[in-house]
Motif scaffolding. Structure first.
Motif, PDB file in Angstrom:
ATOM      1  N   VAL A 155       0.868  -1.198   0.047  1.00 13.06           N
ATOM      2  CA  VAL A 155       0.167  -0.072  -0.050  1.00 13.06           C
ATOM      3  C   VAL A 155       0.880   1.259  -0.103  1.00 13.06           C
ATOM      4  CG1 VAL A 155      -1.770   1.293   1.381  1.00 13.06           C
ATOM      5  CG2 VAL A 155      -1.950  -1.190   1.135  1.00 13.06           C
ATOM      6  N   ILE A 156       1.754   1.425   1.215  1.00 17.67           N
ATOM      7  CA  ILE A 156       2.349   2.843   1.216  1.00 17.67           C
ATOM      8  C   ILE A 156       3.396   3.044   0.285  1.00 17.67           C
ATOM      9  CG2 ILE A 156       3.895   4.117   2.666  1.00 17.67           C
ATOM     10  CD1 ILE A 156       2.587   2.443   4.980  1.00 17.67           C
ATOM     11  N   THR A 197       1.828   3.506  -3.318  1.00 21.73           N
ATOM     12  CA  THR A 197       0.869   4.694  -3.355  1.00 21.73           C
ATOM     13  C   THR A 197       1.723   5.901  -3.713  1.00 21.73           C
ATOM     14  OG1 THR A 197      -0.787   3.692  -2.068  1.00 21.73           O
ATOM     15  CG2 THR A 197      -0.764   5.972  -2.144  1.00 21.73           C
ATOM     16  N   CYS A 252      -4.416   6.206   5.738  1.00 22.62           N
ATOM     17  CA  CYS A 252      -4.750   4.785   4.716  1.00 22.62           C
ATOM     18  C   CYS A 252      -5.978   4.278   5.401  1.00 22.62           C
ATOM     19  CB  CYS A 252      -3.499   3.916   4.718  1.00 22.62           C
ATOM     20  SG  CYS A 252      -2.148   4.460   3.923  1.00 22.62           S
ATOM     21  N   LEU A 272      -7.809   1.188   5.732  1.00 20.64           N
ATOM     22  CA  LEU A 272      -7.637  -0.110   5.210  1.00 20.64           C
ATOM     23  C   LEU A 272      -8.581  -1.502   6.044  1.00 20.64           C
ATOM     24  CD1 LEU A 272      -3.528   0.022   5.939  1.00 20.64           C
ATOM     25  CD2 LEU A 272      -5.161   0.419   3.763  1.00 20.64           C
ATOM     26  N   VAL A 319      -7.247  -1.545   0.552  1.00 21.09           N
ATOM     27  CA  VAL A 319      -7.457  -0.185   0.967  1.00 21.09           C
ATOM     28  C   VAL A 319      -9.091   0.142   0.796  1.00 21.09           C
ATOM     29  CG1 VAL A 319      -7.114   2.319   0.346  1.00 21.09           C
ATOM     30  CG2 VAL A 319      -5.400   0.407   0.144  1.00 21.09           C
ATOM     31  N   PHE A 325      -8.338   6.643   0.895  1.00 20.03           N
ATOM     32  CA  PHE A 325      -7.199   7.461   1.543  1.00 20.03           C
ATOM     33  C   PHE A 325      -7.846   8.569   1.536  1.00 20.03           C
ATOM     34  CE2 PHE A 325      -4.842   4.677  -1.649  1.00 20.03           C
ATOM     35  CZ  PHE A 325      -3.782   4.047  -0.885  1.00 20.03           C
TER      36      PHE A 325
END
Length: 423
Positions: free
Chosen positions: A251-252, A255, A272, A274, A283, A286
């Motif tokens: 994810v991080i 992104t 995030c 989640l 996700v 955001f």
């Protein structure tokens, strides 16, 4: 150091309180602030839509750092305007803030960079009939999201075609969320445990704050309408080292890389939202700022220099060693006006214990001060945060609810089950 905080809610009061506790010599300004912030800040009445006015205040007051709390000024490009005038800002650019301000953009970004999320399809207002036809063929429950900003209330979980069709009509035809509903994202419903992860990042490197879990719905047992948040707790016990690694990898990192490639390098807090499903982390959404009320709980769990974390991030070279987890736990309970998130009344005097202690923080949200009296001035009025020094969530909860029993205002409402999933 002179710091200007933009915003008026519990999130902004919590940030101000953390900075004041770190160094009571900081000169803190807040615009517009609330009834609680003026005890530690100077409340300033600025037109936040007038970026030139905000800039001139910063220059005339020799502000060293601006912290933008809510999403609307970020989506409107206030951070860009200030940076163009050589003022340090913690908060993403207008381009980067699209990750919250335009859910269609965010979902397309996730699809492009293989970031795990629910399957989806988006529809413009002129595609209304195609959206209805899509709903007729869909499996339920299903989720409808207004693509634009809707104060955390633009998400509907529909359990039938009839419910979904009504929600779609309300968004697209009746404009219940204004222009935010001109585009609607329809996505599969995900099952699992939700969590919020705040990533403070300069666009390249990042620091992950302790994870939290929000309680979005108005009613106990997570029933009723969505709100801006009725409470939160931190840390989240099911989050371990391996899960954080999965979140970083899937994810991080993709992104932040995807935003950079799309000329939207992110500087600030990437929120995030989640969910831990049987297939792994996905996700839900955001956001482009600290969560409210999650950050009220999370900030109690970090020691060190919060100001250095934000300042170094704003300078583009985050100091990841400026803060650390202190081993505590906390629960934040929101005291709201009766009727929220629908219509509610303002102007009631708040009585009771409103003093901060080592293990208790009374954070103001929808309040204002008139003739030395604190009165209600919003839907979410107060945030009561209980803190346990030995990571005992049950003790944190006891502290928060004991304090709430000594506070009252006309038609006060709060959920009595904050933290129930963890406990």
């Amino acid at each position: 150091m002179k710091i200007l905080i933009i915003g008026s809610g519990g999130r902004e009061h919590a940030i101000a309180l953390k900075l004041h506790e770190e160094n009571n010599q900081f000169e803190l300004y807040i615009s517009p602030g609330n009834g609680g912030t003026e005890t530690i800040c100077k409340n300033i009445d600025l037109d936040l839509n007038n970026h030139q006015e905000v800039t001139e205040f910063c220059k005339n007051s020799k502000i060293d750092l601006v912290i933008i709390g809510p999403e609307q000024p970020l989506v409107d490009g206030l951070a860009d305007y200030l940076r163009n005038n050589y003022i340090l800002v913690f908060g993403p650019s207008k381009n980067a803030a699209r990750i919250e301000g335009d859910k269609e953009f965010a979902k397309n970004l996730m699809a492009s960079y293989n970031i795990p999320t629910a399957s989806f399809k988006s529809f413009k207002k002129e595609d209304y009939q195609n959206a209805v036809n899509y709903l007729k063929k869909s499996n339920y429950p299903i989720v409808l999201k207004a693509s634009g900003l809707a104060a955390g209330k633009g998400v509907i979980i529909a359990t039938s075609f009839e419910e979904a069709n009504l929600a779609l009509t309300e968004m697209m035809k009746n404009s219940v969320f204004g222009s935010a509903g001109d585009t609607v994202v329809i996505e599969d419903f995900l099952e699992g445990e939700e969590l919020s992860v705040f990533v403070v990042t300069d666009g390249k490197n990042y620091f992950i704050l302790p994870p939290s879990q929000d309680h979005k719905r108005i009613g106990e047992g997570d029933t009723g309408k969505n709100t801006g948040g009725m409470g939160a707790y931190s840390p989240v016990k099911f989050v371990n080292y391996h899960l954080i690694n999965e979140i970083e990898k899937n994810v991080i990192v993709p992104t932040l890389n995807g935003l950079k490639i799309n000329n939207s390098e992110f500087n600030g807090c990437l929120y995030c939202g989640l969910i831990k499903t049987k297939e792994g982390i996905k996700v839900i959404e955001f956001n482009c700022r600290f969560g409210d009320p999650e950050i009220q709980a999370v900030l109690q769990l970090i020691d060190g220099s919060f100001s250095e974390l934000l300042l170094s991030t704003a300078k583009g070279n985050i100091n990841k060693n400026s803060v650390h987890y202190n081993g505590k736990s906390s629960i934040c309970v929101v005291a709201a006006s009766g009727g929220y998130p629908d219509s509610y009344e303002k102007g009631y005097e708040i009585n009771g214990v409103l003093n901060n202690e080592q293990n208790l923080k009374i954070i103001h949200a929808g309040t204002k001060k008139i003739n030395n009296k604190i009165i209600t001035n919003g839907g979410r009025v107060l945030n009561i945060v209980g803190i346990s020094s030995n990571n005992d969530l049950s003790h944190s909860k006891t502290i928060a609810y004991d304090a709430l029993s000594k506070i009252n205002f006309e038609k006060m409402y709060f959920r009595k089950d904050i933290g129930y999933k963890a406990l």
